[in-house]
Enzyme design. Structure first.
Site, PDB file in Angstrom:
ATOM      1  CG  HIS A 128      -1.945   1.055   1.224  1.00 60.28           C
ATOM      2  ND1 HIS A 128      -1.877   2.170   2.019  1.00 60.28           N
ATOM      3  CD2 HIS A 128      -3.076   1.183   0.491  1.00 60.28           C
ATOM      4  CE1 HIS A 128      -2.930   2.932   1.789  1.00 60.28           C
ATOM      5  NE2 HIS A 128      -3.676   2.346   0.873  1.00 60.28           N
ATOM      6  CB  SER A 328      -8.556 -12.373  -3.524  1.00 59.26           C
ATOM      7  OG  SER A 328      -8.738 -10.986  -3.642  1.00 59.26           O
TER       8      SER A 328
HETATM    9  C1  LIG Z   1      -3.166  -3.541   1.512  1.00 58.46           C
HETATM   10  C2  LIG Z   1      -3.692  -2.292   2.124  1.00 58.46           C
HETATM   11  N1  LIG Z   1      -3.052  -1.780   3.179  1.00 58.46           N
HETATM   12  C3  LIG Z   1      -3.471  -0.663   3.773  1.00 58.46           C
HETATM   13  C4  LIG Z   1      -4.585   0.007   3.325  1.00 58.46           C
HETATM   14  C5  LIG Z   1      -5.011   1.268   3.998  1.00 58.46           C
HETATM   15  O1  LIG Z   1      -6.102   1.036   4.778  1.00 58.46           O
HETATM   16  P1  LIG Z   1      -7.012   2.239   5.291  1.00 58.46           P
HETATM   17  O2  LIG Z   1      -7.645   2.824   4.068  1.00 58.46           O
HETATM   18  O3  LIG Z   1      -7.973   1.563   6.212  1.00 58.46           O
HETATM   19  O4  LIG Z   1      -6.127   3.200   5.985  1.00 58.46           O
HETATM   20  C6  LIG Z   1      -5.291  -0.484   2.224  1.00 58.46           C
HETATM   21  C7  LIG Z   1      -6.462   0.219   1.715  1.00 58.46           C
HETATM   22  O5  LIG Z   1      -7.018  -0.068   0.702  1.00 58.46           O
HETATM   23  C8  LIG Z   1      -4.823  -1.668   1.613  1.00 58.46           C
HETATM   24  O6  LIG Z   1      -5.434  -2.183   0.537  1.00 58.46           O
END
Ligand SMILES: Cc1ncc(COP(=O)(O)O)c(C=O)c1O
Length: 377
Positions: A128, A328
């Site tokens: 992310h 998924s």
């Molecule tokens: C793999 C992954 N990590 C972290 C996040 C971030 O999460 P949040 O939007 O709840 O902060 C996302 C959001 O889509 C994600 O897909």
């Protein structure tokens, strides 16, 4: 009567109309919300009355401090539910309700940094975007590992990077990458560490979406505290659903004890990233947990996978490229026109777009999307 009489002030009729329009627009947009992982199917009416209170869970959820309008006891129950779900070691875990998956990831990196100050953080180029940002602002040396074509971390590349750098590694495993829903296999990461004889390491698991999916599926890869991970973050508003974004982070207690500091002002230890913390989101998560329990969540996830399989079949029928990993609910598709991307609020990346099957996405909605896409095929 209070000193300040707020009843003499009000918003204008024009402002009220703007709110009415916004409300109507959200209703409409909610019907075609397919590109982002947020479950819109919930009913928290029993909790509306709590919006009359400024609920602040400031401080450690396991210590009730001076601020008295809080939902700490409910927060502890939610944390316990997730600790069980993720097989956290009894009596030696800790956690709190965050503002979302990102905060949980930043928190994981913070704990990691305090545990291993002279370290390097590794994550894949499919991780992310918030991780890159977090590593930047913590001025963490970082190494971005290439991914395999399916979006999963390339373990040989990771091992090579580990071999080249003697500093202790902090590795973030993504369990459900944002675009492809790919799963970094923590067992393979651990095997690479073992082959390189690395005994000092910290693994943080970013399970934003699939952290609430894999525990309910038979034969799903293990990603939790049964493996030598030190912390795990999951989003609350994604699969569970919450009108306010939120998340849960669970960590091994020893790492949290290292950072805790008693704060006289709040009468509690400072163990969380935020100071003031949302007490309402705790109630949403608690309500969902009590309403559904393990069996309800399992049924919810199975229904999403059923719709995912249905959507894959429908895309195949119109010969439109579409693919989803085994566990998924994210379907990667060939990018359709801008008109369709906008209408169905699809997330895009280069030549691809994705559809995320949340509990509110029905087969009828898939049929309507397929009708739009097939008109362009
Ligand atoms: C793999 C992954 N990590 C972290 C996040 C971030 O999460 P949040 O939007 O709840 O902060 C996302 C959001 O889509 C994600 O897909």
């Amino acid at each position: 009567m209070t000193a300040f009489d707020m009843s003499t002030f009000n918003i204008s009729a024009e402002d009220k109309k703007r709110l009415d329009d916004l409300y109507a627009m959200f209703h409409e947009r909610g019907k075609r919300h397919m590109g982002y992982p947020g479950n819109l199917l919930y009913d928290y009416r029993d909790l509306y009355r709590f919006l009359a209170f400024t609920i602040n869970n400031v401080g450690d959820p396991f210590v009730d401090g001076q601020y008295d309008i809080h939902t700490h006891p409910f927060e502890r129950e939610v944390i316990e539910f997730f600790a069980d779900l993720f097989h956290a070691p009894k009596e030696s875990y800790w956690g709190y309700i965050t503002n979302g998956g990102t905060e949980g990831n930043v928190y994981g990196l913070y704990l990691a940094r305090e545990a291993l100050p002279e370290s390097v953080v590794y994550f894949s180029d499919n991780a992310h975007y918030g991780l890159l940002k977090a590593a930047r602002f913590m001025q963490f040396p970082m190494s971005v590992i290439p991914s395999q074509p399916n979006g999963e971390m390339d373990y040989e590349e990771l091992e090579e990077a580990l071999r080249r750098d003697s500093r202790p590694p902090i590795i973030v495993a993504t369990v459900g990458t944002t675009m492809r829903g790919a799963i970094d296999q923590i067992e393979k990461i651990v095997a690479a560490l073992q082959r390189q004889n690395i005994t000092k390491f910290y693994i943080h698991c970013d399970a934003a979406l699939l952290g609430m999916v894999l525990p309910f599926l038979d034969d799903a890869p293990i990603f939790d505290f049964r493996l030598p991970i030190s912390s795990l973050s999951v989003s609350g508003h994604k699969m569970i659903g919450s009108p306010i974004p939120c998340g849960v982070v669970i960590a091994r207690l020893e790492n949290v004890e290292r950072i805790q500091k008693h704060i006289e002002l709040i009468g509690a230890p400072d163990t969380t990233l935020s100071g003031s913390r949302n007490g309402h989101t705790v109630l949403f998560l608690w309500y969902a947990m009590r309403r559904y329990g393990h069996a309800g969540f399992k049924a919810m996830i199975e229904s999403c996978l059923d719709v995912t399989r249905y959507a894959l079949r429908r895309f195949a029928e119109i010969s439109w490229e579409a693919h989803a990993g085994d566990f998924s609910v994210i379907i990667l598709i060939k990018r359709p026109s801008e008109k369709i991307v906008k209408k169905w609020q699809l997330a895009i990346e280069g030549e691809n777009a994705h559809v995320v099957i949340m509990p509110n996405v029905t087969k009828e909605a898939i049929d309507a999307l397929i009708a739009d896409v097939s008109a362009e095929a």
